[in-house]
Design a protein around this motif. Structure first.
Motif, PDB file in Angstrom:
ATOM      1  N   ALA A 276      -0.040  -6.421   6.471  1.00 56.90           N
ATOM      2  CA  ALA A 276       0.823  -7.602   6.269  1.00 56.90           C
ATOM      3  C   ALA A 276       1.316  -7.773   4.839  1.00 56.90           C
ATOM      4  N   GLN A 277       1.273  -6.685   4.037  1.00 58.21           N
ATOM      5  CA  GLN A 277       1.765  -6.766   2.664  1.00 58.21           C
ATOM      6  C   GLN A 277       3.277  -6.647   2.574  1.00 58.21           C
ATOM      7  N   GLY A 278       3.935  -6.430   3.681  1.00 59.57           N
ATOM      8  CA  GLY A 278       5.385  -6.344   3.683  1.00 59.57           C
ATOM      9  C   GLY A 278       5.903  -5.024   3.157  1.00 59.57           C
ATOM     10  N   TYR A 279       7.202  -4.975   3.042  1.00 57.97           N
ATOM     11  CA  TYR A 279       7.917  -3.795   2.579  1.00 57.97           C
ATOM     12  C   TYR A 279       9.297  -4.299   2.180  1.00 57.97           C
TER      13      TYR A 279
ATOM     14  N   PRO B 221       8.820  -9.625   4.288  1.00 55.28           N
ATOM     15  CA  PRO B 221       7.988 -10.371   3.335  1.00 55.28           C
ATOM     16  C   PRO B 221       6.505 -10.033   3.406  1.00 55.28           C
ATOM     17  N   ASN B 222       5.861 -10.162   2.263  1.00 54.46           N
ATOM     18  CA  ASN B 222       4.422 -10.033   2.158  1.00 54.46           C
ATOM     19  C   ASN B 222       3.827 -11.335   2.690  1.00 54.46           C
TER      20      ASN B 222
ATOM     21  N   ARG C  80       0.726 -12.062   2.615  1.00 55.56           N
ATOM     22  CA  ARG C  80      -0.535 -12.316   1.912  1.00 55.56           C
ATOM     23  C   ARG C  80      -0.321 -12.976   0.554  1.00 55.56           C
ATOM     24  N   ASP C  81       0.911 -13.227   0.149  1.00 56.97           N
ATOM     25  CA  ASP C  81       1.136 -13.897  -1.129  1.00 56.97           C
ATOM     26  C   ASP C  81       1.487 -15.365  -0.870  1.00 56.97           C
TER      27      ASP C  81
ATOM     28  N   ILE D  82       8.189 -11.954  -7.393  1.00 53.97           N
ATOM     29  CA  ILE D  82       8.170 -11.580  -5.985  1.00 53.97           C
ATOM     30  C   ILE D  82       9.606 -11.428  -5.512  1.00 53.97           C
TER      31      ILE D  82
ATOM     32  N   GLY E 205      -2.093 -15.751   2.252  1.00 51.18           N
ATOM     33  CA  GLY E 205      -0.983 -16.329   1.517  1.00 51.18           C
ATOM     34  C   GLY E 205      -0.526 -17.657   2.070  1.00 51.18           C
TER      35      GLY E 205
END
Length: 185
Positions: free
Chosen positions: A2-5, A9-10, A12-13, A114, A160
């Motif tokens: 789930a950190q995105g690419y 979106p991420n 976890r933030d 971000i 996040g």
């Protein structure tokens, strides 16, 4: 994880375009973003400043330097100074004069490090010139409401979200006491 690419979106933030509470995440999952088949979708559209002939190439480059300056990134100071006026005139209505963004419009905070599409000068120029306006499907078309609610809680608790595990558990306990677990986000 789930950190995105790039363009995803991420989760976890702490950077949430439309809000990171369980309720906000639930609404986004249920109705999507710019998902035209759902009348309750969240919708915002950034102008394509070059394509729409709102700003020139030089103005867009300067705005990109100004945006980089907002986050403390490397930038050309003279170009950033020249980009402040077009930013205030064209971009601040959604991103705010301070560049902190507006959740009710889905406008991102430009003052942090971000970046959904990348934070280079070239990438920001491309975003301002042509816009991005990504789409997320409305999951209520494919998943039942209980599953969408479970996903909202799961996403919020990835790290996040703006809801802590204790707050989510407390809300679940309160809804259980009220006999309404299945309808709670």
């Amino acid at each position: 994880g789930a950190q995105g690419y790039t363009a995803f979106p991420n989760l976890r933030d702490d950077d949430w375009l439309w809000g990171g509470s369980v309720e906000d995440i639930h609404y986004t999952l249920k109705h999507g973003i710019r998902w035209e088949a759902d009348p309750d979708t969240r919708f915002s559209a950034m102008p394509a400043f070059l394509t729409d002939e709102i700003l020139s190439k030089d103005e867009i480059s300067n705005v990109a330097h100004y945006v980089l300056s907002l986050s403390g990134a490397e930038h050309d100071a003279a170009a950033a100074a020249a980009g402040e006026t077009p930013f205030v005139e064209q971009c601040s209505a959604c991103h705010g004069e301070n560049g902190k963004g507006m959740r009710e419009l889905g406008a991102p905070n430009l003052t942090d490090a971000i970046w959904l599409y990348g934070g280079s000068h070239e990438t920001i120029v491309k975003t301002v010139a042509y816009a991005r306006n990504g789409v997320m499907p409305a999951w209520s078309e494919r998943l039942d409401d209980v599953t969408v609610k479970q996903l909202a809680i799961y996403v919020a608790l990835l790290g996040g979200g703006e809801t802590t595990l204790a707050e989510a558990a407390k809300g679940k306990d309160e809804r259980a006491d009220a006999g309404d677990v299945a309808s709670a986000p």
